[in-house]
Design a protein around this motif. Structure first.
Motif, PDB file in Angstrom:
ATOM      1  N   MET A  95       0.835  -1.206   0.000  1.00  0.00           N
ATOM      2  CA  MET A  95       0.000   0.000   0.000  1.00  0.00           C
ATOM      3  C   MET A  95       0.870   1.257   0.000  1.00  0.00           C
ATOM      4  O   MET A  95       0.572   2.228  -0.693  1.00  0.00           O
ATOM      5  N   GLN A  96       1.955   1.249   0.758  1.00  0.00           N
ATOM      6  CA  GLN A  96       2.853   2.395   0.792  1.00  0.00           C
ATOM      7  C   GLN A  96       3.434   2.639  -0.603  1.00  0.00           C
ATOM      8  O   GLN A  96       3.497   3.779  -1.060  1.00  0.00           O
ATOM      9  N   GLY A  97       3.838   1.581  -1.293  1.00  0.00           N
ATOM     10  CA  GLY A  97       4.367   1.721  -2.645  1.00  0.00           C
ATOM     11  C   GLY A  97       3.328   2.247  -3.619  1.00  0.00           C
ATOM     12  O   GLY A  97       3.621   3.111  -4.454  1.00  0.00           O
ATOM     13  N   GLU A  98       2.097   1.738  -3.527  1.00  0.00           N
ATOM     14  CA  GLU A  98       1.026   2.198  -4.416  1.00  0.00           C
ATOM     15  C   GLU A  98       0.711   3.666  -4.174  1.00  0.00           C
ATOM     16  O   GLU A  98       0.530   4.433  -5.123  1.00  0.00           O
ATOM     17  N   LEU A  99       0.630   4.055  -2.925  1.00  0.00           N
ATOM     18  CA  LEU A  99       0.333   5.450  -2.578  1.00  0.00           C
ATOM     19  C   LEU A  99       1.439   6.367  -3.094  1.00  0.00           C
ATOM     20  O   LEU A  99       1.166   7.387  -3.731  1.00  0.00           O
ATOM     21  N   LEU A 100       2.693   6.001  -2.833  1.00  0.00           N
ATOM     22  CA  LEU A 100       3.811   6.821  -3.306  1.00  0.00           C
ATOM     23  C   LEU A 100       3.828   6.901  -4.831  1.00  0.00           C
ATOM     24  O   LEU A 100       4.085   7.971  -5.395  1.00  0.00           O
ATOM     25  N   ALA A 101       3.559   5.803  -5.509  1.00  0.00           N
ATOM     26  CA  ALA A 101       3.551   5.822  -6.976  1.00  0.00           C
ATOM     27  C   ALA A 101       2.490   6.766  -7.503  1.00  0.00           C
ATOM     28  O   ALA A 101       2.753   7.576  -8.403  1.00  0.00           O
ATOM     29  N   LEU A 102       1.313   6.691  -6.947  1.00  0.00           N
ATOM     30  CA  LEU A 102       0.232   7.548  -7.420  1.00  0.00           C
ATOM     31  C   LEU A 102       0.562   9.017  -7.208  1.00  0.00           C
ATOM     32  O   LEU A 102       0.447   9.839  -8.121  1.00  0.00           O
ATOM     33  N   VAL A 103       1.014   9.376  -6.017  1.00  0.00           N
ATOM     34  CA  VAL A 103       1.240  10.785  -5.694  1.00  0.00           C
ATOM     35  C   VAL A 103       2.539  11.308  -6.317  1.00  0.00           C
ATOM     36  O   VAL A 103       2.545  12.380  -6.925  1.00  0.00           O
ATOM     37  N   LEU A 104       3.632  10.577  -6.206  1.00  0.00           N
ATOM     38  CA  LEU A 104       4.909  11.078  -6.723  1.00  0.00           C
ATOM     39  C   LEU A 104       4.951  11.142  -8.242  1.00  0.00           C
ATOM     40  O   LEU A 104       5.613  12.008  -8.811  1.00  0.00           O
ATOM     41  N   ALA A 145      -7.435   6.183  -0.794  1.00  0.00           N
ATOM     42  CA  ALA A 145      -7.897   4.916  -0.214  1.00  0.00           C
ATOM     43  C   ALA A 145      -8.545   4.041  -1.286  1.00  0.00           C
ATOM     44  O   ALA A 145      -8.281   2.834  -1.365  1.00  0.00           O
ATOM     45  N   GLU A 146      -9.383   4.625  -2.128  1.00  0.00           N
ATOM     46  CA  GLU A 146     -10.026   3.856  -3.203  1.00  0.00           C
ATOM     47  C   GLU A 146      -8.995   3.325  -4.191  1.00  0.00           C
ATOM     48  O   GLU A 146      -9.055   2.170  -4.611  1.00  0.00           O
ATOM     49  N   ALA A 147      -8.030   4.159  -4.559  1.00  0.00           N
ATOM     50  CA  ALA A 147      -7.012   3.739  -5.523  1.00  0.00           C
ATOM     51  C   ALA A 147      -6.135   2.614  -4.969  1.00  0.00           C
ATOM     52  O   ALA A 147      -5.717   1.730  -5.710  1.00  0.00           O
ATOM     53  N   CYS A 148      -5.872   2.647  -3.672  1.00  0.00           N
ATOM     54  CA  CYS A 148      -5.005   1.635  -3.042  1.00  0.00           C
ATOM     55  C   CYS A 148      -5.789   0.449  -2.500  1.00  0.00           C
ATOM     56  O   CYS A 148      -5.185  -0.538  -2.057  1.00  0.00           O
ATOM     57  N   GLY A 149      -7.115   0.537  -2.492  1.00  0.00           N
ATOM     58  CA  GLY A 149      -7.935  -0.564  -2.005  1.00  0.00           C
ATOM     59  C   GLY A 149      -7.826  -0.802  -0.509  1.00  0.00           C
ATOM     60  O   GLY A 149      -7.865  -1.941  -0.060  1.00  0.00           O
ATOM     61  N   VAL A 150      -7.676   0.285   0.241  1.00  0.00           N
ATOM     62  CA  VAL A 150      -7.573   0.194   1.698  1.00  0.00           C
ATOM     63  C   VAL A 150      -8.517   1.210   2.331  1.00  0.00           C
ATOM     64  O   VAL A 150      -9.166   1.981   1.635  1.00  0.00           O
ATOM     65  N   THR A 151      -8.559   1.227   3.651  1.00  0.00           N
ATOM     66  CA  THR A 151      -9.438   2.169   4.345  1.00  0.00           C
ATOM     67  C   THR A 151      -8.829   3.563   4.370  1.00  0.00           C
ATOM     68  O   THR A 151      -7.597   3.714   4.340  1.00  0.00           O
ATOM     69  N   PRO A 152      -9.671   4.591   4.461  1.00  0.00           N
ATOM     70  CA  PRO A 152      -9.137   5.947   4.614  1.00  0.00           C
ATOM     71  C   PRO A 152      -8.244   6.090   5.850  1.00  0.00           C
ATOM     72  O   PRO A 152      -7.260   6.827   5.817  1.00  0.00           O
ATOM     73  N   THR A 153      -8.554   5.360   6.905  1.00  0.00           N
ATOM     74  CA  THR A 153      -7.730   5.431   8.115  1.00  0.00           C
ATOM     75  C   THR A 153      -6.313   4.944   7.839  1.00  0.00           C
ATOM     76  O   THR A 153      -5.338   5.556   8.294  1.00  0.00           O
ATOM     77  N   ALA A 154      -6.177   3.864   7.094  1.00  0.00           N
ATOM     78  CA  ALA A 154      -4.841   3.346   6.755  1.00  0.00           C
ATOM     79  C   ALA A 154      -4.070   4.365   5.919  1.00  0.00           C
ATOM     80  O   ALA A 154      -2.880   4.598   6.148  1.00  0.00           O
ATOM     81  N   VAL A 155      -4.742   4.987   4.961  1.00  0.00           N
ATOM     82  CA  VAL A 155      -4.093   6.001   4.125  1.00  0.00           C
ATOM     83  C   VAL A 155      -3.711   7.208   4.968  1.00  0.00           C
ATOM     84  O   VAL A 155      -2.610   7.742   4.835  1.00  0.00           O
ATOM     85  N   LEU A 156      -4.598   7.623   5.846  1.00  0.00           N
ATOM     86  CA  LEU A 156      -4.326   8.789   6.690  1.00  0.00           C
ATOM     87  C   LEU A 156      -3.070   8.572   7.530  1.00  0.00           C
ATOM     88  O   LEU A 156      -2.211   9.459   7.623  1.00  0.00           O
TER      89      LEU A 156
END
Length: 196
Positions: free
Chosen positions: A15-24, A37-48
């Motif tokens: 999830m950390q890799g997916e989030l970084l890829a999307l944003v960076l 959260a939707e793009a990474c398939g996890v909860t908003p709390t995990a993304v937060l």
């Protein structure tokens, strides 16, 4: 504790890799916590939680607009360029191919297969040398070739695209190529997902 991702074992989670890829890899865009959260398939709390870590570390920046929290890459630090390059060659294929193929007429479905999909699914092994993509549909072959070249340049590695018809993909077949693709890890690209 969950194992680190095979694509880049330096990271704590996929999830950390997916989030970084999307944003960076989209540094001019701001994302809401819900979008991430939707793009990474996890909860908003995990993304937060992840966004807070990365913001404290100076990798991301955020701002509040009403009740929403918007997040984007910090491009003004010495970390941005090398980190975005590293993320591009490891986790970049999903957001970049999703973005590119979403805008191409005639594409019904698309999958990453081969060594990249194997590492993404957690199979250990050396870093993939290329990215293999299966496109289901009837997009223009020249447009598909140009798309693969553009994404190859951004990823710093070759992107190989194989196109098949929806009928061939849906049929039970003894075709050795389709059989081998189906027997190994496949990562479907969510072409309805907005990444830009």
């Amino acid at each position: 504790m969950k194992a680190s991702p095979s694509l880049l074992p330096l990271l704590r989670s996929r999830m950390q890799g997916e989030l970084l890829a999307l944003v960076l890899l989209h540094p001019d865009r701001e994302y809401s916590i819900t979008e991430l959260a939707e793009a990474c398939g996890v909860t908003p709390t995990a993304v937060l939680r992840e966004v807070e870590r990365l913001t404290r570390g100076g990798i991301l920046e955020d701002r509040r607009v009403g009740r929403s929290r918007l997040v984007k890459a910090r491009t003004d630090t010495p970390l941005y360029r090398p980190l975005s390059d590293l993320i591009a060659v490891t986790f970049g294929p999903m957001p970049l191919l999703t973005e590119a193929l979403s805008g191409l007429a005639g594409v019904s479905e698309a999958y990453i297969y081969g060594s990249w999909a194997a590492r993404y699914s957690g199979e250990p092994g050396p870093p993939p040398g290329d990215v293999d993509v299966l496109v289901v549909g009837s997009p223009d072959p020249d447009a598909l070739f140009d798309l693969a070249e553009r994404v190859s340049r951004r990823l710093g590695r070759e992107v190989n695209v194989h196109r098949i018809s929806p009928e061939s993909w849906a049929a039970s077949t003894t075709d050795p190529f389709i059989t081998s693709v189906r027997e190994r890890p496949l990562t479907q690209l969510n072409l309805n997902q907005e990444t830009r």
